[in-house]
Design a protein around this motif. Structure first.
Motif, short mmCIF file in Angstrom:
data_model
loop_
_atom_site.label_atom_id
_atom_site.label_comp_id
_atom_site.label_asym_id
_atom_site.label_seq_id
_atom_site.Cartn_x
_atom_site.Cartn_y
_atom_site.Cartn_z
N ARG A 301 37.05 135.92 29.77
CA ARG A 301 37.28 134.54 30.18
C ARG A 301 37.83 133.67 29.05
N GLY A 302 37.78 134.18 27.83
CA GLY A 302 38.30 133.39 26.71
C GLY A 302 37.23 132.87 25.78
N GLY A 303 36.00 132.78 26.25
CA GLY A 303 34.88 132.46 25.37
C GLY A 303 34.73 131.01 24.97
N GLU A 304 35.56 130.09 25.52
CA GLU A 304 35.43 128.70 25.04
C GLU A 304 34.09 128.10 25.44
N GLY A 305 33.54 127.32 24.53
CA GLY A 305 32.31 126.58 24.83
C GLY A 305 31.04 127.38 24.67
N ALA A 306 31.13 128.69 24.44
CA ALA A 306 29.90 129.48 24.31
C ALA A 306 29.42 129.45 22.87
N GLY A 307 28.10 129.41 22.71
CA GLY A 307 27.52 129.48 21.37
C GLY A 307 27.67 130.88 20.81
N PRO A 308 27.30 131.05 19.53
CA PRO A 308 27.40 132.39 18.93
C PRO A 308 26.40 133.36 19.55
N ALA A 309 26.76 134.64 19.52
CA ALA A 309 25.84 135.66 20.05
C ALA A 309 24.57 135.67 19.21
N ASP A 310 23.42 135.58 19.87
CA ASP A 310 22.16 135.54 19.13
C ASP A 310 21.11 136.40 19.85
N PRO A 311 21.39 137.70 19.98
CA PRO A 311 20.41 138.56 20.68
C PRO A 311 19.12 138.66 19.89
N PRO A 312 17.98 138.75 20.58
CA PRO A 312 16.71 138.90 19.86
C PRO A 312 16.71 140.19 19.07
N ALA A 313 16.11 140.16 17.90
CA ALA A 313 16.05 141.37 17.06
C ALA A 313 15.19 142.42 17.75
N PRO A 314 15.53 143.71 17.53
CA PRO A 314 14.67 144.76 18.10
C PRO A 314 13.22 144.57 17.63
N PHE A 315 12.30 144.90 18.50
CA PHE A 315 10.88 144.71 18.21
C PHE A 315 10.32 146.07 17.78
N PRO A 316 9.86 146.18 16.52
CA PRO A 316 9.32 147.47 16.08
C PRO A 316 8.03 147.79 16.82
N ALA A 317 8.11 148.72 17.75
CA ALA A 317 7.00 148.95 18.67
C ALA A 317 5.81 149.59 17.97
N PRO A 318 4.62 149.04 18.17
CA PRO A 318 3.42 149.70 17.67
C PRO A 318 3.13 150.93 18.54
N ASP A 319 2.31 151.85 18.04
CA ASP A 319 2.00 153.05 18.83
C ASP A 319 1.08 152.76 20.01
N GLY A 320 0.18 151.81 19.85
CA GLY A 320 -0.77 151.51 20.93
C GLY A 320 -1.92 152.50 20.92
N PRO A 321 -3.11 152.06 21.36
CA PRO A 321 -4.27 152.95 21.35
C PRO A 321 -4.17 154.01 22.44
N ALA A 322 -4.74 155.20 22.18
CA ALA A 322 -4.80 156.23 23.23
C ALA A 322 -6.01 155.97 24.13
N LYS A 323 -7.05 155.40 23.53
CA LYS A 323 -8.30 155.15 24.29
C LYS A 323 -8.77 153.72 24.00
N LEU A 324 -9.50 153.18 24.95
CA LEU A 324 -10.09 151.85 24.75
C LEU A 324 -11.47 151.84 25.40
N ASP A 325 -12.48 151.48 24.63
CA ASP A 325 -13.81 151.32 25.19
C ASP A 325 -13.98 149.84 25.50
N LEU A 326 -14.07 149.51 26.79
CA LEU A 326 -14.08 148.10 27.19
C LEU A 326 -15.27 147.35 26.58
N ARG A 327 -16.42 148.01 26.57
CA ARG A 327 -17.61 147.32 26.06
C ARG A 327 -17.42 146.98 24.58
N ARG A 328 -16.98 148.02 23.83
CA ARG A 328 -16.80 147.79 22.38
C ARG A 328 -15.73 146.75 22.09
N ALA A 329 -14.71 146.72 22.95
CA ALA A 329 -13.60 145.75 22.74
C ALA A 329 -13.97 144.36 23.27
N GLY A 330 -15.14 144.25 23.89
CA GLY A 330 -15.58 142.95 24.42
C GLY A 330 -14.82 142.52 25.66
#
Ligand SMILES: Cc1cc2nc3c(=O)[nH]c(=O)nc-3n(C[C@H](O)[C@H](O)[C@H](O)COP(=O)(O)OP(=O)(O)OC[C@H]3O[C@@H](n4cnc5c(N)ncnc54)[C@H](O)[C@@H]3O)c2cc1C
Length: 412
Positions: A301-330
């Motif tokens: 379309r020509g790009g007029e009027g659009a701001g600069p590209a500002d994609p969110p940075a990749p999020f370094p994913a944590p591994d996450g727990p394999a197990k969760l004890d609900l009582r212990r986690a409150g």
């Protein structure tokens, strides 16, 4: 039993949109609604909810947002007023507090049995929405009964959730917003993350939905995608209209603990898949694909009027727990934000596919005179959005009117 050309079931945006089209064409009809107009926005939304679509994206047939803030985001009560005003503007023939109990085919047409009487209709439009039955994974039944459980449709706000920590299962629009709200209220929160749609609220100085509409993403049709079933199961967007981001990176920064997909529950002990990095990577890849589509549209379309590209940075994913004890986690509450499944116990005509969904082509079913509206990606990607239902409603109303004209010509 009264005879009527058309019964529309449901007075949400879909039922009202088709009612407006039928009114415009002079078709006698009724809209039957078991609650009140826009019932879901009254009773199945949490208190603080704001629409994730901007106000200008509330266009319906012969109706658009009339207020001073087109780029703002309505609250649920504001949307109720918007839809009530719409119904009032064309005196929609809505019968509130009228539940449809049976729809069945008879020699004379479709018999619609309701809590307030029976109609014999030539045509029926099912516009009962996608939220008739919450989907809750089978793991729920393995959770200790002392843990409070509720679905996203019943969540109202932090004050209504018993004290202590909360596990939110599901990280689409509802799960992400509910987790965010509970964390802001000071609750320890774990979110179990499945397939989700990561999106920035704004891109190149515009609301992301503005770009998605401009670049033709929302208007993409079902015959343009290679896997229709998967496209129809696409998760809702991790967006909020409340002015702050609800992506997983933002949730993690606020102290929400991320876990993979919930796979099993045994009393207080839960197990999660080790899929968090892969799930987050998949969402990042889909978001980057969308940015490329927008950038490609702009380059063309020509790009007029659009701001600069500002994609969110990749999020370094944590591994996450394999197990969760609900009582212990409150954790004392589990909230299921795991979506919905179709439910039509009152529909006694053979139109359901093997997944229990109404089989249709652009809302037209194989049973003459039976139509459906408001499902996900019916024809265009935005068909279950407020702003997307209009084109399906027009198509269904036009098909129905053609059918009426053909029947009249035959009997003349
Ligand atoms: C939490 C949440 C937030 C959303 N936010 C947005 C957003 O920001 N923007 C957007 O565009 N979309 C949003 N959506 C998606 C969509 O717009 C809504 O789901 C919307 O309610 C769908 O409208 P509808 O008319 O298709 O169905 P519904 O609003 O569900 O209306 C169906 C109606 O049928 C009635 N009904 C059901 N069964 C019967 C029966 N047997 N007899 C009589 N009546 C019956 C129900 O009471 C209901 O009023 C959101 C959805 C959810 C769940």
């Amino acid at each position: 039993m009264s005879r009527i050309p058309v019964v529309v079931i449901g007075a949400g945006q879909a039922g009202l949109a088709v009612s407006r089209c039928l009114t415009g064409q002079g078709a006698d009809h009724v809209v039957v609604e078991r609650g009140r107009i826009a019932e879901r926005w009254r009773s199945a939304r949490w208190d603080s909810l704001r629409l994730l679509t901007p106000n200008w994206m509330s266009r319906l047939p012969a109706w658009s947002y009339p207020g001073p803030d087109p780029d703002g985001y309505m609250t649920a009560p504001e949307l109720v007023s918007h839809l009530e005003d719409y119904a009032g503007a064309f005196t929609a023939p809505v019968h509130e507090n009228t539940t449809v109990e049976i729809v069945e085919a008879t020699a004379g047409g479709l018999r619609v049995v309701t809590s307030q009487g029976t109609w014999l209709a030539r045509n029926v439009v099912v516009a009962t929405g996608t939220e008739n039955r919450a989907y809750v994974p089978s793991a729920a039944s393995g959770i200790d009964p002392r843990i409070h459980q509720l679905t996203a449709g019943r969540y109202q706000g932090p004050d209504q959730v018993p004290g202590g920590g909360v596990l939110v299962v599901g990280a689409s629009a509802s799960g992400a917003q509910i987790a965010d709200e509970l964390r802001r209220a000071g609750r320890p929160v774990v979110i179990s993350v499945g397939r989700h749609a990561r999106l920035p609220r704004r891109y190149r100085d515009r609301d992301i939905l503005w770009w998605m509409e401009r670049a033709g993403v929302l208007g993409q049709t079902i015959d343009q995608v290679h896997d229709a079933r998967s496209a129809r199961r696409a998760p809702s967007m991790q967006l909020s209209g409340r002015g702050y981001p609800v992506g997983l990176d933002a949730l993690a920064a606020r102290g929400v603990r991320l876990a993979g997909r919930l796979v099993a529950a045994d009393g207080q002990r839960l197990s999660f898949a080790d899929d968090l990095p892969a799930t987050i990577g998949g969402a990042q890849a889909r978001m980057e694909r969308l940015m490329r589509t927008i950038d490609g549209y702009l380059a063309h379309r020509g790009g007029e009027g659009a701001g600069p590209a500002d994609p969110p940075a990749p999020f370094p994913a944590p591994d996450g727990p394999a197990k969760l004890d609900l009582r212990r986690a409150g954790i004392s509450t589990v909230i299921w934000a795991t979506g919905y499944q179709p439910a039509y116990p009152w529909l006694r005509v053979p139109v359901l596919d093997r997944h229990g969904q109404i089989a249709h082509s652009r809302g037209v079913t194989s049973v003459p005179g039976l139509y459906v509206l408001g499902l996900k990606f019916m024809y265009r990607r935005n068909s279950s959005f407020i702003d997307g239902v209009a084109s399906d409603a027009r198509f269904v109303a036009a098909h129905l009117m053609m059918r009426r004209m053909a029947a009249r010509a035959q009997s003349a």
